[in-house]
Scaffold this motif. Structure first.
Motif, PDB file in Angstrom:
ATOM      1  N   LEU A  48     -84.194  27.282  30.172  1.00 52.89           N
ATOM      2  CA  LEU A  48     -83.370  27.563  28.833  1.00 52.89           C
ATOM      3  C   LEU A  48     -83.114  28.445  28.243  1.00 52.89           C
ATOM      4  O   LEU A  48     -83.296  29.726  27.166  1.00 52.89           O
ATOM      5  N   ASP A  49     -84.986  30.461  29.257  1.00 51.56           N
ATOM      6  CA  ASP A  49     -83.886  31.240  29.106  1.00 51.56           C
ATOM      7  C   ASP A  49     -82.937  31.944  29.413  1.00 51.56           C
ATOM      8  O   ASP A  49     -82.457  32.625  27.685  1.00 51.56           O
ATOM      9  N   VAL A  50     -82.303  31.652  29.998  1.00 50.79           N
ATOM     10  CA  VAL A  50     -81.038  31.691  30.157  1.00 50.79           C
ATOM     11  C   VAL A  50     -79.660  30.648  28.757  1.00 50.79           C
ATOM     12  O   VAL A  50     -79.414  32.169  27.793  1.00 50.79           O
ATOM     13  N   GLN A  51     -79.637  30.061  28.615  1.00 49.91           N
ATOM     14  CA  GLN A  51     -79.503  29.811  27.646  1.00 49.91           C
ATOM     15  C   GLN A  51     -79.564  30.622  25.921  1.00 49.91           C
ATOM     16  O   GLN A  51     -78.760  30.472  25.096  1.00 49.91           O
ATOM     17  N   TYR A  52     -81.290  30.679  26.201  1.00 51.82           N
ATOM     18  CA  TYR A  52     -81.284  31.781  24.576  1.00 51.82           C
ATOM     19  C   TYR A  52     -80.701  32.767  24.770  1.00 51.82           C
ATOM     20  O   TYR A  52     -79.853  33.120  23.458  1.00 51.82           O
ATOM     21  N   ASP A  86     -86.270  23.244  22.339  1.00 49.42           N
ATOM     22  CA  ASP A  86     -85.942  22.709  23.301  1.00 49.42           C
ATOM     23  C   ASP A  86     -87.917  24.031  23.852  1.00 49.42           C
ATOM     24  O   ASP A  86     -88.073  22.644  24.742  1.00 49.42           O
ATOM     25  N   MET A  87     -87.014  25.019  24.160  1.00 51.90           N
ATOM     26  CA  MET A  87     -88.420  25.925  24.414  1.00 51.90           C
ATOM     27  C   MET A  87     -90.055  25.634  24.132  1.00 51.90           C
ATOM     28  O   MET A  87     -90.821  25.758  24.389  1.00 51.90           O
ATOM     29  N   GLN A  88     -89.805  25.374  22.176  1.00 55.75           N
ATOM     30  CA  GLN A  88     -91.037  25.373  22.145  1.00 55.75           C
ATOM     31  C   GLN A  88     -91.136  23.482  22.137  1.00 55.75           C
ATOM     32  O   GLN A  88     -92.509  23.320  22.234  1.00 55.75           O
ATOM     33  N   ASP A  89     -91.067  23.173  22.649  1.00 60.77           N
ATOM     34  CA  ASP A  89     -91.007  21.961  23.271  1.00 60.77           C
ATOM     35  C   ASP A  89     -91.938  21.916  24.379  1.00 60.77           C
ATOM     36  O   ASP A  89     -93.023  20.995  24.813  1.00 60.77           O
ATOM     37  N   GLY A  91     -93.480  24.088  25.911  1.00 62.02           N
ATOM     38  CA  GLY A  91     -93.912  25.304  25.832  1.00 62.02           C
ATOM     39  C   GLY A  91     -93.955  26.927  26.963  1.00 62.02           C
ATOM     40  O   GLY A  91     -94.026  27.429  26.900  1.00 62.02           O
ATOM     41  N   ALA A  92     -92.285  26.658  26.412  1.00 62.38           N
ATOM     42  CA  ALA A  92     -91.676  28.065  27.390  1.00 62.38           C
ATOM     43  C   ALA A  92     -91.858  29.338  26.305  1.00 62.38           C
ATOM     44  O   ALA A  92     -91.171  28.919  25.341  1.00 62.38           O
ATOM     45  N   ASP A  93     -91.776  30.653  26.993  1.00 57.46           N
ATOM     46  CA  ASP A  93     -92.118  31.920  26.325  1.00 57.46           C
ATOM     47  C   ASP A  93     -90.306  31.925  26.040  1.00 57.46           C
ATOM     48  O   ASP A  93     -89.417  32.191  26.041  1.00 57.46           O
ATOM     49  N   ILE A  94     -90.318  32.181  24.215  1.00 56.90           N
ATOM     50  CA  ILE A  94     -89.381  32.330  23.160  1.00 56.90           C
ATOM     51  C   ILE A  94     -88.720  34.371  23.564  1.00 56.90           C
ATOM     52  O   ILE A  94     -90.086  34.847  23.152  1.00 56.90           O
ATOM     53  N   PRO A  95     -88.047  35.059  24.260  1.00 57.61           N
ATOM     54  CA  PRO A  95     -87.358  36.198  24.458  1.00 57.61           C
ATOM     55  C   PRO A  95     -87.298  36.528  22.780  1.00 57.61           C
ATOM     56  O   PRO A  95     -86.532  35.891  21.966  1.00 57.61           O
ATOM     57  N   ASP A  96     -87.832  37.835  23.103  1.00 57.86           N
ATOM     58  CA  ASP A  96     -87.954  37.921  21.368  1.00 57.86           C
ATOM     59  C   ASP A  96     -86.956  38.936  21.406  1.00 57.86           C
ATOM     60  O   ASP A  96     -87.134  40.326  21.846  1.00 57.86           O
ATOM     61  N   GLU A 138     -82.881  14.006  23.609  1.00 58.72           N
ATOM     62  CA  GLU A 138     -82.377  14.411  22.779  1.00 58.72           C
ATOM     63  C   GLU A 138     -82.573  14.973  22.293  1.00 58.72           C
ATOM     64  O   GLU A 138     -83.064  15.778  20.990  1.00 58.72           O
ATOM     65  N   ASP A 139     -83.596  14.304  21.696  1.00 53.89           N
ATOM     66  CA  ASP A 139     -84.782  14.440  20.799  1.00 53.89           C
ATOM     67  C   ASP A 139     -86.140  15.731  21.336  1.00 53.89           C
ATOM     68  O   ASP A 139     -87.074  15.672  20.197  1.00 53.89           O
ATOM     69  N   PHE A 140     -86.170  15.541  22.253  1.00 56.49           N
ATOM     70  CA  PHE A 140     -87.501  16.572  22.730  1.00 56.49           C
ATOM     71  C   PHE A 140     -86.853  17.583  24.351  1.00 56.49           C
ATOM     72  O   PHE A 140     -86.527  16.467  25.112  1.00 56.49           O
ATOM     73  N   GLY A 141     -86.795  18.828  24.021  1.00 57.65           N
ATOM     74  CA  GLY A 141     -86.739  19.750  25.198  1.00 57.65           C
ATOM     75  C   GLY A 141     -85.053  19.484  25.907  1.00 57.65           C
ATOM     76  O   GLY A 141     -85.093  20.550  26.244  1.00 57.65           O
TER      77      GLY A 141
END
Length: 197
Positions: A48-52, A86-89, A91-96, A138-141
């Protein structure tokens, strides 16, 4: 030689673009899967970090007026917000990440980057099945892996039809290909960053 050139001319622009980027695309797919991004939620969080990070770079292209006029439902194709959820779902850190202050990108190069972003959604059906093994949906993560309401194939064809229908000269076609190659290289560098190079 002439027959080979003739065959290439008969291919649609998107088929030529696919052929020109096949090797980079194939290497990237293998590299992503070698990282085993669906082994557990921690590794999925890296994916997800890569995608973000990639979609953060691409997101400004969805505010491109010329592209709005060319690509159906252009604004509705954005996925950055879905990846953030998805990252919030999980608990992944969202890059600033700061807003990009890069120079405006020319239209053919932008289309090359969007070709990669849109194409990744076409192939996401397989990834969604893998994410389901981690209890994601599709509804979570795994919102960003969901298909369009009208179906993945139809959504992709609307994009490729618009791209094929554009008038581009040879130099613009080259920038289109270089844009797509740059996008694949960008994702590859992000995968190496998060999964080890």
């Amino acid at each position: 030689m002439y027959e080979e050139l003739l065959r290439e001319e008969l291919l649609s622009r998107c088929k030529r673009l696919k052929a020109a980027t096949h090797e980079a695309h194939d290497r990237l797919d293998k590299r992503i899967m070698a990282g085993d991004p669906f082994a557990d939620r921690e590794r999925y969080g890296r994916f997800l970090d890569v995608q973000y990070r990639f979609h953060h770079q691409v997101d400004r292209l969805y505010c491109h007026d010329e592209l709005d006029a060319i690509i159906p439902d252009h604004q509705g194709r954005r996925r950055l917000g879905l990846i953030r959820k998805d990252m919030q779902d999980i608990g992944a850190d969202i890059p600033d990440l700061r807003e990009s202050d890069a120079d405006p990108i020319d239209l053919p190069s932008a289309l090359g980057w969007l070709y990669v972003a849109e194409g990744s959604n076409l192939g996401a059906a397989f990834l969604l099945k893998e994410a389901a093994k981690l209890g994601l949906s599709e509804d979570f993560g795994a919102r960003h892996l969901a298909g369009a309401p009208e179906g993945r194939g139809r959504h992709w064809r609307a994009f490729t039809t618009a791209l094929d229908g554009m008038e581009l000269d040879g130099a613009a076609e080259d920038r289109l290909i270089q844009g797509a190659r740059a996008a694949f290289a960008c994702v590859r560098s992000l995968v190496d960053l998060r999964f080890g190079g």
